[in-house]
Design a protein around this motif. Structure first.
Motif, short mmCIF file in Angstrom:
data_model
loop_
_atom_site.label_atom_id
_atom_site.label_comp_id
_atom_site.label_asym_id
_atom_site.label_seq_id
_atom_site.Cartn_x
_atom_site.Cartn_y
_atom_site.Cartn_z
N ARG A 129 49.66 36.37 40.83
CA ARG A 129 49.96 35.28 39.89
C ARG A 129 50.71 35.83 38.67
O ARG A 129 51.69 35.22 38.22
N GLN A 130 50.26 36.95 38.14
CA GLN A 130 50.91 37.52 36.96
C GLN A 130 52.33 37.97 37.28
O GLN A 130 53.27 37.75 36.51
N LEU A 132 39.93 38.37 44.37
CA LEU A 132 40.41 37.69 43.17
C LEU A 132 41.44 38.57 42.45
O LEU A 132 42.44 38.07 41.93
N GLY A 133 41.17 39.87 42.43
CA GLY A 133 42.10 40.80 41.76
C GLY A 133 43.48 40.78 42.40
O GLY A 133 44.49 40.86 41.72
N LEU A 142 43.82 29.16 36.08
CA LEU A 142 45.08 29.89 36.12
C LEU A 142 45.96 29.50 37.31
O LEU A 142 47.13 29.85 37.35
N ASP A 177 54.56 34.91 37.87
CA ASP A 177 54.78 34.19 36.61
C ASP A 177 55.88 34.86 35.78
O ASP A 177 56.72 34.18 35.20
N LEU A 192 45.08 37.55 41.20
CA LEU A 192 45.43 37.62 39.77
C LEU A 192 46.71 38.44 39.60
O LEU A 192 47.62 38.03 38.86
N GLY A 251 36.61 31.84 36.21
CA GLY A 251 37.55 31.20 35.29
C GLY A 251 38.97 31.24 35.81
O GLY A 251 39.92 30.98 35.05
N MET A 252 39.15 31.53 37.07
CA MET A 252 40.50 31.62 37.63
C MET A 252 41.01 30.29 38.15
O MET A 252 42.19 30.17 38.49
#
Lengths: 94, 134
Positions: A59-60, A52-53, A90, A63, A56, A86-87
């Motif tokens: 994605r950041q 997940l990291g 996102l 973005d 994330l 909660g991803m």
């Protein structure tokens, strides 16, 4: 066993188990991407917080550059992990 | 069923093999098996990251009783450090403010029914309980 490949049309394909021991392998491939991307999870059996990291961070980074990322074909368990974290809010997940 | 592993990230593959054998022998459903695999990985990797630098061992002990599966993961040479006490991960933050820290323990708490930390005689022990079929 974990594998990650980028097809000729630019889609990223994941396979196997993305655990803490494989996160760096995923990160090194995904760090080469500087455009909008679709990631196909159909071959991925397992993901943990280390994976997940990786997503994330991707994605950041995309973005900030104005690019999009779409995640497709997740199995139920992998999708549940995204949801518990909660991803799912996102990412565009199909 | 119990086994010791070297306290290093390279042991993860052996840990997963060990757990797979247990899951097959005990007919554990896929959903519960996934949750237990993830929880054990998160605790094991936290012990590796935050434990003492010694090249000691971590034991993993799996026990199934009726619909209850208990896992004990013990760092056999540890300073007292409760890896379950990370601040709660805020999963509602906007994208730019999201951090990965604490997410592993957050997932463990989401996917297990009980999580307990104990420390005694340089042993850090995490006990996880999963009620099967829920």
């Amino acid at each position: 066993m974990f594998d990650i490949k980028i097809s000729e049309d630019g889609t990223v394909f994941l396979a196997g188990r993305l655990d803490a021991s494989q996160a760096e392998k995923a990160r090194s491939v995904l760090n080469s991407l500087g455009r909008s991307v679709t990631v196909d999870f159909s071959g991925l059996d397992y993901i943990s917080s280390a994976g997940l990291g990786v997503f994330l961070g991707l994605r950041q980074r995309l973005d900030e550059a104005g690019h999009r990322i779409k995640l497709i074909n997740m199995n139920k368990h992998v999708r549940d992990v995204f949801r518990y974290a909660g991803m799912d809010q996102l990412f565009e997940i199909e | 069923m119990k086994k010791k592993f070297r306290k290093h990230m390279v042991s993860l593959a052996d840990v997963f093999d060990f757990m797979k054998e247990f899951m097959v022998l005990n007919g554990i459903d896929d959903s519960s098996a996934y949750a237990i695999n993830l929880a054990v990985e998160e605790i094991f990797t936290n012990f590796v990251k935050y434990g003492t630098k010694s090249d000691s061992e971590i034991s993993v002990d799996l026990l199934k009783e009726a619909d209850k599966l208990t896992v004990q993961i013990v760092d056999l040479d540890a300073e007292e450090f409760d890896v379950t006490a990370f601040p709660k991960a805020d999963t509602d933050l906007p994208l730019k403010d999201r951090k990965i820290g604490g997410l592993g323990i957050h997932l463990v708490r989401q996917m297990m029914d009980e999580v307990k930390y104990e420390y005694k005689d340089q042993n850090s022990k995490i006990t996880l309980v999963k009620y099967l079929g829920r």
